[in-house]
Design a protein around this motif. Structure first.
Motif, PDB file in Angstrom:
ATOM      1  N   LYS A 263      39.383  33.641  31.485  1.00  0.00           N
ATOM      2  CA  LYS A 263      38.052  33.909  32.033  1.00  0.00           C
ATOM      3  C   LYS A 263      36.973  33.258  31.161  1.00  0.00           C
ATOM      4  CE  LYS A 263      37.202  38.209  32.987  1.00  0.00           C
ATOM      5  NZ  LYS A 263      36.708  39.599  33.027  1.00  0.00           N
ATOM      6  N   MET A 264      37.116  33.389  29.867  1.00  0.00           N
ATOM      7  CA  MET A 264      36.128  32.792  28.961  1.00  0.00           C
ATOM      8  C   MET A 264      36.128  31.278  29.079  1.00  0.00           C
ATOM      9  SD  MET A 264      34.483  35.187  27.463  1.00  0.00           S
ATOM     10  CE  MET A 264      33.700  34.301  26.157  1.00  0.00           C
ATOM     11  N   ALA A 265      37.307  30.702  29.209  1.00  0.00           N
ATOM     12  CA  ALA A 265      37.409  29.251  29.333  1.00  0.00           C
ATOM     13  C   ALA A 265      36.800  28.782  30.652  1.00  0.00           C
ATOM     14  CB  ALA A 265      38.861  28.819  29.230  1.00  0.00           C
ATOM     15  N   ARG A 266      36.953  29.570  31.684  1.00  0.00           N
ATOM     16  CA  ARG A 266      36.426  29.175  32.979  1.00  0.00           C
ATOM     17  C   ARG A 266      34.908  29.249  33.012  1.00  0.00           C
ATOM     18  NH1 ARG A 266      37.426  32.787  37.883  1.00  0.00           N
ATOM     19  NH2 ARG A 266      35.350  33.388  37.325  1.00  0.00           N
TER      20      ARG A 266
ATOM     21  N   SER B 208      49.002  40.370  28.730  1.00  0.00           N
ATOM     22  CA  SER B 208      48.543  39.627  29.906  1.00  0.00           C
ATOM     23  C   SER B 208      47.029  39.756  30.071  1.00  0.00           C
ATOM     24  CB  SER B 208      49.271  40.096  31.170  1.00  0.00           C
ATOM     25  OG  SER B 208      48.983  41.449  31.426  1.00  0.00           O
ATOM     26  N   TYR B 209      46.466  40.895  29.686  1.00  0.00           N
ATOM     27  CA  TYR B 209      45.014  41.054  29.744  1.00  0.00           C
ATOM     28  C   TYR B 209      44.327  40.113  28.747  1.00  0.00           C
ATOM     29  CZ  TYR B 209      40.392  43.111  29.889  1.00  0.00           C
ATOM     30  OH  TYR B 209      39.039  43.284  30.017  1.00  0.00           O
ATOM     31  N   ALA B 210      44.902  39.970  27.567  1.00  0.00           N
ATOM     32  CA  ALA B 210      44.332  39.041  26.586  1.00  0.00           C
ATOM     33  C   ALA B 210      44.360  37.619  27.127  1.00  0.00           C
ATOM     34  CB  ALA B 210      45.094  39.136  25.270  1.00  0.00           C
ATOM     35  N   LEU B 211      45.441  37.243  27.764  1.00  0.00           N
ATOM     36  CA  LEU B 211      45.515  35.911  28.379  1.00  0.00           C
ATOM     37  C   LEU B 211      44.471  35.773  29.486  1.00  0.00           C
ATOM     38  CD1 LEU B 211      49.378  35.425  28.596  1.00  0.00           C
ATOM     39  CD2 LEU B 211      47.778  34.292  27.037  1.00  0.00           C
ATOM     40  N   HIS B 212      44.295  36.821  30.268  1.00  0.00           N
ATOM     41  CA  HIS B 212      43.300  36.797  31.339  1.00  0.00           C
ATOM     42  C   HIS B 212      41.893  36.617  30.766  1.00  0.00           C
ATOM     43  CE1 HIS B 212      40.939  37.918  34.813  1.00  0.00           C
ATOM     44  NE2 HIS B 212      40.391  38.913  34.115  1.00  0.00           N
TER      45      HIS B 212
ATOM     46  N   ARG C 166      32.870  36.531  40.432  1.00  0.00           N
ATOM     47  CA  ARG C 166      32.585  37.729  39.639  1.00  0.00           C
ATOM     48  C   ARG C 166      33.266  38.951  40.243  1.00  0.00           C
ATOM     49  NH1 ARG C 166      28.933  36.632  35.648  1.00  0.00           N
ATOM     50  NH2 ARG C 166      27.643  34.817  35.974  1.00  0.00           N
ATOM     51  N   ARG C 167      33.338  39.013  41.567  1.00  0.00           N
ATOM     52  CA  ARG C 167      34.039  40.125  42.210  1.00  0.00           C
ATOM     53  C   ARG C 167      35.528  40.057  41.926  1.00  0.00           C
ATOM     54  NH1 ARG C 167      31.256  40.484  48.120  1.00  0.00           N
ATOM     55  NH2 ARG C 167      29.337  41.434  47.393  1.00  0.00           N
ATOM     56  N   VAL C 168      36.067  38.857  41.989  1.00  0.00           N
ATOM     57  CA  VAL C 168      37.496  38.698  41.702  1.00  0.00           C
ATOM     58  C   VAL C 168      37.778  39.141  40.272  1.00  0.00           C
ATOM     59  CG1 VAL C 168      39.358  37.017  41.436  1.00  0.00           C
ATOM     60  CG2 VAL C 168      37.805  36.859  43.393  1.00  0.00           C
ATOM     61  N   ASP C 169      36.932  38.726  39.339  1.00  0.00           N
ATOM     62  CA  ASP C 169      37.120  39.129  37.946  1.00  0.00           C
ATOM     63  C   ASP C 169      37.004  40.636  37.783  1.00  0.00           C
ATOM     64  OD1 ASP C 169      37.647  36.611  36.914  1.00  0.00           O
ATOM     65  OD2 ASP C 169      35.517  36.166  36.620  1.00  0.00           O
ATOM     66  N   ALA C 170      36.055  41.248  38.486  1.00  0.00           N
ATOM     67  CA  ALA C 170      35.896  42.699  38.399  1.00  0.00           C
ATOM     68  C   ALA C 170      37.123  43.404  38.955  1.00  0.00           C
ATOM     69  CB  ALA C 170      34.638  43.125  39.146  1.00  0.00           C
ATOM     70  N   ILE C 171      37.650  42.907  40.065  1.00  0.00           N
ATOM     71  CA  ILE C 171      38.847  43.513  40.660  1.00  0.00           C
ATOM     72  C   ILE C 171      40.044  43.356  39.733  1.00  0.00           C
ATOM     73  CG2 ILE C 171      40.497  43.304  42.571  1.00  0.00           C
ATOM     74  CD1 ILE C 171      38.063  42.594  44.354  1.00  0.00           C
ATOM     75  N   VAL C 172      40.178  42.183  39.134  1.00  0.00           N
ATOM     76  CA  VAL C 172      41.295  41.953  38.205  1.00  0.00           C
ATOM     77  C   VAL C 172      41.156  42.861  36.987  1.00  0.00           C
ATOM     78  CG1 VAL C 172      42.328  40.247  36.659  1.00  0.00           C
ATOM     79  CG2 VAL C 172      41.746  39.612  39.002  1.00  0.00           C
ATOM     80  N   ASP C 173      39.957  42.991  36.457  1.00  0.00           N
ATOM     81  CA  ASP C 173      39.741  43.889  35.317  1.00  0.00           C
ATOM     82  C   ASP C 173      40.074  45.330  35.682  1.00  0.00           C
ATOM     83  OD1 ASP C 173      38.966  41.806  33.698  1.00  0.00           O
ATOM     84  OD2 ASP C 173      36.806  42.150  33.978  1.00  0.00           O
ATOM     85  N   LEU C 174      39.665  45.741  36.870  1.00  0.00           N
ATOM     86  CA  LEU C 174      39.996  47.085  37.336  1.00  0.00           C
ATOM     87  C   LEU C 174      41.510  47.245  37.478  1.00  0.00           C
ATOM     88  CD1 LEU C 174      38.934  49.812  38.317  1.00  0.00           C
ATOM     89  CD2 LEU C 174      38.861  48.839  40.623  1.00  0.00           C
ATOM     90  N   GLY C 175      42.163  46.212  37.987  1.00  0.00           N
ATOM     91  CA  GLY C 175      43.625  46.235  38.116  1.00  0.00           C
ATOM     92  C   GLY C 175      44.304  46.396  36.763  1.00  0.00           C
TER      93      GLY C 175
END
Length: 117
Positions: free
Chosen positions: A51-54, A43-47, A4-13
């Motif tokens: 994320k949803m698939a994971r 690239s955000y849409a792909l991310h 969840r932290r990784v996802d938050a950091i990626v979203d912030l990025g």
């Protein structure tokens, strides 16, 4: 690391990259900024899809299944309405026996009128 932290950091990025694209539009030019921003959004849409698939691997299958069920259901309803309309038209038409009876009655009436003269 916590996913969840990784996802938050990626979203912030991604948010920072979108902000950078806005800065590029203002400072360098519209074409460069829009190209960069479009790349970031794709690239955000792909991310988000990844994320949803994971987190829920079956989400795409369910989404597609629901969309197909809805589309097919609407088409089946439309076809059913057309079938009912055709059935109503067929029911309004006189049957062969009814036509024969009318012809016989008409023939009998004409024969009686001719013999009365």
């Amino acid at each position: 690391m916590n996913p969840r932290r990784v996802d938050a950091i990626v979203d912030l990025g991604y948010g920072v990259l979108i902000f950078v694209s806005i800065l590029l539009i203002v400072s360098v030019g519209t074409l460069v900024g829009l190209a960069f921003g479009l790349g970031v959004l794709i690239s955000y849409a792909l991310h988000v899809g990844w994320k949803m698939a994971r987190f829920d691997p079956e989400w795409m299958s369910r989404a597609v299944e629901e969309a197909v069920e809805k589309t097919v259901g609407e088409q089946v309803d439309a076809v059913q309405e057309q079938i009912e309309t055709v059935d109503q038209r067929i029911d309004r038409r006189p049957r062969e026996e009814e036509i024969e009876d009318l012809l016989e009655e008409t023939g009998t009436d004409e024969t009686e009128e001719t013999s009365d003269r």
